[in-house]
Design an enzyme around this catalytic site. Structure first.
Site, short mmCIF file in Angstrom:
data_model
loop_
_atom_site.label_atom_id
_atom_site.label_comp_id
_atom_site.label_asym_id
_atom_site.label_seq_id
_atom_site.Cartn_x
_atom_site.Cartn_y
_atom_site.Cartn_z
N ASN A 121 56.75 14.83 88.47
CA ASN A 121 55.78 15.47 87.56
C ASN A 121 55.78 16.97 87.80
OD1 ASN A 121 53.87 14.84 90.00
ND2 ASN A 121 54.37 12.87 89.06
N GLU A 144 50.37 10.74 89.67
CA GLU A 144 50.48 11.52 90.91
C GLU A 144 49.81 12.89 90.76
OE1 GLU A 144 54.73 11.01 91.47
OE2 GLU A 144 54.41 9.63 93.10
ZN LIG Z 1 56.89 10.73 93.28
#
Ligand SMILES: [Zn+2]
Length: 236
Positions: free
Chosen positions: A36, A82
Site C-alpha cells: 500500500n 494495513e
Molecule cells: Zn504487507
C-alpha cells in the site's frame, strides 16, 4: 468527494500514488493486491491505496481518503487493511509526507534467512540511508503489526518487517519510492554476495565511521540507525 471537487493538491497526490503503484508493480516490489502507498495532505488527512486492489492498475478515483485515525473522509473506496502501518508512521514522524509499504522479494527473503540488512557493507547505503533495520514479526491485519515498527520509525526512513515487507518514508511519494528502489537493489547485491562468498563481512568500523562523517558535509539528514542504534537491538 468527486473528481470535480478535488483540490489541485489532492488531484496531484492521487495521480502520484497511482504512478508509484504502477512502478512498484512493474518492478515486482508488489504482486497481486500486496502493499500500500499513501500520502499526507497539507490538511493532515491521508490518501491511501484501497483495500484489495492491484496497484498496477489504479486510477485516481480508486484512492481512499481517511483522517489520522483511519476513519473514512467520504463514502468512497475503503482504505487498505494495513492502514495502521501508515498511521503509526505519520503519528511518529511529522516530517513524513509519503509512505510505501511493499513486499520486495530479495529483501523479504533475507529477513526470512536471518541475514541482517543493517550490516554496513555498501558505501552508498551507509552514506544515504545509514542502515536498514528489521522490526520483529507482527501478525498482519492486527493492531500488533503497526506497533512493531513504532520505535524504528522514529529512527529510520527505511525498515523491514520480519518475514513480511518493507516500509519506506519520504518527504514526498517519489522520495519514499526511491528508498524502496534502493532497499531492494541493496538486498539483491547482498544476496549475490552472500551466495558467492558464503556469508557477509561488514566493512571495518573505522571505514564505516569515515563514511558516516561525510553525511553532514553532504547535507544528508535521513535518520540513521547505524550512528545512533536508535530503535535497534545492540549488536550481539
Ligand atoms: Zn504487507
Amino acid at each position: 468527494m468527486s473528481a470535480r471537487t478535488w483540490s489541485e493538491e489532492e488531484s496531484r497526490l492521487r495521480t502520484a500514488i497511482c504512478r508509484v503503484g504502477k512502478l512498484s508493480y512493474d518492478r515486482n516490489y508488489i504482486v497481486g493486491a500486496d502493499g500500500n502507498i499513501s500520502a499526507r495532505m497539507s490538511d493532515g488527512t491521508i490518501l491511501i491505496t484501497p483495500t484489495g486492489a492491484m496497484k498496477g492498475f489504479l486510477e485516481p478515483v480508486h484512492i481512499a481518503h481517511v483522517d489520522m485515525t483511519g476513519r473514512a473522509m467520504d463514502d468512497g473506496p475503503k482504505p487498505s487493511s494495513e492502514v495502521g502501518i501508515h498511521l503509526v508512521s505519520y503519528q511518529e514522524r511529522p516530517d513524513c509526507k509519503a509512505i510505501c509499504h511493499a513486499h520486495p522479494p530479495h529483501a523479504v527473503a533475507l529477513t526470512i534467512a536471518g541475514v541482517d540488512l543493517q550490516t554496513p557493507i555498501i558505501p552508498e547505503i551507509i552514506v544515504t540511508i545509514g542502515g536498514i533495520p528489521t522490526a520483529p514479526f507482527g501478525t498482519p491485519g492486527t493492531p500488533e503489526l503497526p506497533e512493531t515498527i513504532r520505535d524504528l520509525v522514529r529512527c529510520s526512513d527505511v525498515m523491514m518487517m520480519q518475514n513480511h515487507g518493507s516500509v519506506t518514508l519520504g518527504a514526498n511519494l517519489m522520495d519514499a519510492y526511491k528508498k524502496l528502489d534502493m532497499l531492494e537493489h541493496t538486498a539483491k547485491i547482498l544476496w549475490l554476495a552472500h551466495v558467492a562468498k558464503g556469508g557477509l563481512e561488514p566493512l571495518a568500523p573505522d571505514l564505516v565511521n569515515k563514511m558516516l562523517a561525510t553525511r553532514s558535509k553532504l547535507g544528508i539528514t535521513t535518520r540513521n540507525t547505524l550512528e545512533n542504534q536508535c530503535g535497534v537491538d545492540p549488536p550481539r
